[in-house]
Design a protein around this motif. Structure first.
Motif, mmCIF file in Angstrom:
data_model
loop_
_atom_site.group_PDB
_atom_site.id
_atom_site.type_symbol
_atom_site.label_atom_id
_atom_site.label_comp_id
_atom_site.label_asym_id
_atom_site.label_seq_id
_atom_site.Cartn_x
_atom_site.Cartn_y
_atom_site.Cartn_z
ATOM 1 N N THR A 117 0.867 -1.175 0.000
ATOM 2 C CA THR A 117 0.000 0.000 0.000
ATOM 3 C C THR A 117 0.901 1.221 0.000
ATOM 4 O O THR A 117 1.774 1.355 0.858
ATOM 5 C CB THR A 117 -0.915 0.023 1.244
ATOM 6 O OG1 THR A 117 -1.674 -1.181 1.275
ATOM 7 C CG2 THR A 117 -1.853 1.208 1.204
ATOM 8 N N ASP A 140 7.338 -1.438 -8.383
ATOM 9 C CA ASP A 140 5.930 -1.516 -8.001
ATOM 10 C C ASP A 140 5.071 -1.352 -9.249
ATOM 11 O O ASP A 140 5.279 -0.414 -10.021
ATOM 12 C CB ASP A 140 5.579 -0.414 -6.995
ATOM 13 C CG ASP A 140 6.311 -0.574 -5.672
ATOM 14 O OD1 ASP A 140 6.930 -1.632 -5.448
ATOM 15 O OD2 ASP A 140 6.258 0.365 -4.859
ATOM 16 N N PHE A 177 1.167 5.478 -0.054
ATOM 17 C CA PHE A 177 0.428 6.674 0.319
ATOM 18 C C PHE A 177 1.101 7.886 -0.309
ATOM 19 O O PHE A 177 2.330 7.999 -0.297
ATOM 20 C CB PHE A 177 0.411 6.837 1.849
ATOM 21 C CG PHE A 177 -0.274 5.711 2.548
ATOM 22 C CD1 PHE A 177 -1.640 5.749 2.773
ATOM 23 C CD2 PHE A 177 0.434 4.592 2.971
ATOM 24 C CE1 PHE A 177 -2.280 4.702 3.412
ATOM 25 C CE2 PHE A 177 -0.194 3.545 3.621
ATOM 26 C CZ PHE A 177 -1.559 3.596 3.835
ATOM 27 N N ARG A 232 -4.346 6.765 -1.277
ATOM 28 C CA ARG A 232 -3.767 5.437 -1.037
ATOM 29 C C ARG A 232 -3.935 4.584 -2.282
ATOM 30 O O ARG A 232 -5.007 4.564 -2.895
ATOM 31 C CB ARG A 232 -4.469 4.803 0.146
ATOM 32 C CG ARG A 232 -3.928 3.449 0.514
ATOM 33 C CD ARG A 232 -4.621 2.922 1.704
ATOM 34 N NE ARG A 232 -6.012 2.613 1.344
ATOM 35 C CZ ARG A 232 -6.875 2.057 2.146
ATOM 36 N NH1 ARG A 232 -6.534 1.765 3.376
ATOM 37 N NH2 ARG A 232 -8.090 1.793 1.741
ATOM 38 N N ASP A 233 -2.867 3.861 -2.648
ATOM 39 C CA ASP A 233 -2.908 2.976 -3.810
ATOM 40 C C ASP A 233 -2.298 1.633 -3.448
ATOM 41 O O ASP A 233 -1.418 1.538 -2.598
ATOM 42 C CB ASP A 233 -2.133 3.582 -4.987
ATOM 43 C CG ASP A 233 -2.802 4.811 -5.562
ATOM 44 O OD1 ASP A 233 -3.945 4.682 -6.018
ATOM 45 O OD2 ASP A 233 -2.182 5.883 -5.534
ATOM 46 N N ILE A 234 -2.762 0.590 -4.131
ATOM 47 C CA ILE A 234 -2.250 -0.774 -3.949
ATOM 48 C C ILE A 234 -1.404 -1.128 -5.162
ATOM 49 O O ILE A 234 -1.749 -0.792 -6.297
ATOM 50 C CB ILE A 234 -3.418 -1.775 -3.827
ATOM 51 C CG1 ILE A 234 -4.373 -1.374 -2.720
ATOM 52 C CG2 ILE A 234 -2.906 -3.203 -3.642
ATOM 53 C CD1 ILE A 234 -3.790 -1.390 -1.337
#
Length: 126
Positions: A60, A91, A62, A67-69
Motif C-alpha cells: 500500500t 511496483d 500513500f 492510497r494505492d495498492i
C-alpha cells in the motif's frame, strides 16, 4: 541525459525487461518524493507479465493522490540513463494520471544520480 518538462513535471524514458519481453516507457516522472519506482500497470500489462505470484509483495502506497495498492515484483532488468540494474524491485499498480510511472528514490540513489536543474540533465555521479 537531457530532461524534458511536460506540464511542469520532469519526465524521462525508462526501459524494463521481464521474462524475455521489454518495453520503453517514454513518460516516467522523476519523483524524488517517491520512495519506490512505480510503473503504471495500464501501460505495461499487454506487453509484460507482471501479475502477482509467489515471492511478490502486495504493498500500500500513500501519497498526495491518496492510497494505492501495487504489486512489488523483481524484474529481470531495468535501464535508466546509462545505468542498468538486474533483479530490481518495481511496483506495478494503477495510476489515474496519464503517465507511465514514477522513477523513485530507490533507483535514483542506487544509481548515484545527480539531477542538475540548471542544465536540465540527469547523470550518474562518477
Amino acid at each position: 541525459m537531457h530532461l524534458t518538462i511536460i506540464n511542469g513535471i520532469l519526465v524521462s524514458p525508462f526501459w524494463i525487461s521481464h521474462r524475455g519481453k521489454s518495453i520503453t516507457l517514454e513518460s516516467m516522472i522523476i519523483d524524488t518524493g517517491s520512495a519506490h519506482t512505480w510503473v503504471n500497470l495500464d501501460v505495461v500489462e499487454d506487453v509484460l507479465d507482471v501479475s502477482p505470484e509467489e515471492g511478490d509483495h502486495i504493498i500500500t502506497a500513500f501519497g498526495i493522490g491518496g492510497r494505492d495498492i501495487a504489486n512489488r515484483k523483481k524484474v529481470e532488468q531495468i535501464q535508466f540513463e546509462n545505468f542498468t540494474a538486474v533483479e530490481f524491485q518495481v511496483d506495478f499498480g494503477r495510476m489515474d494520471a496519464d503517465i507511465d510511472g514514477l522513477i523513485g528514490l530507490d533507483l535514483l540513489i542506487t544509481g548515484s544520480f545527480v539531477i542538475n536543474l540548471a542544465r536540465m540533465e540527469v547523470y550518474q555521479e562518477r
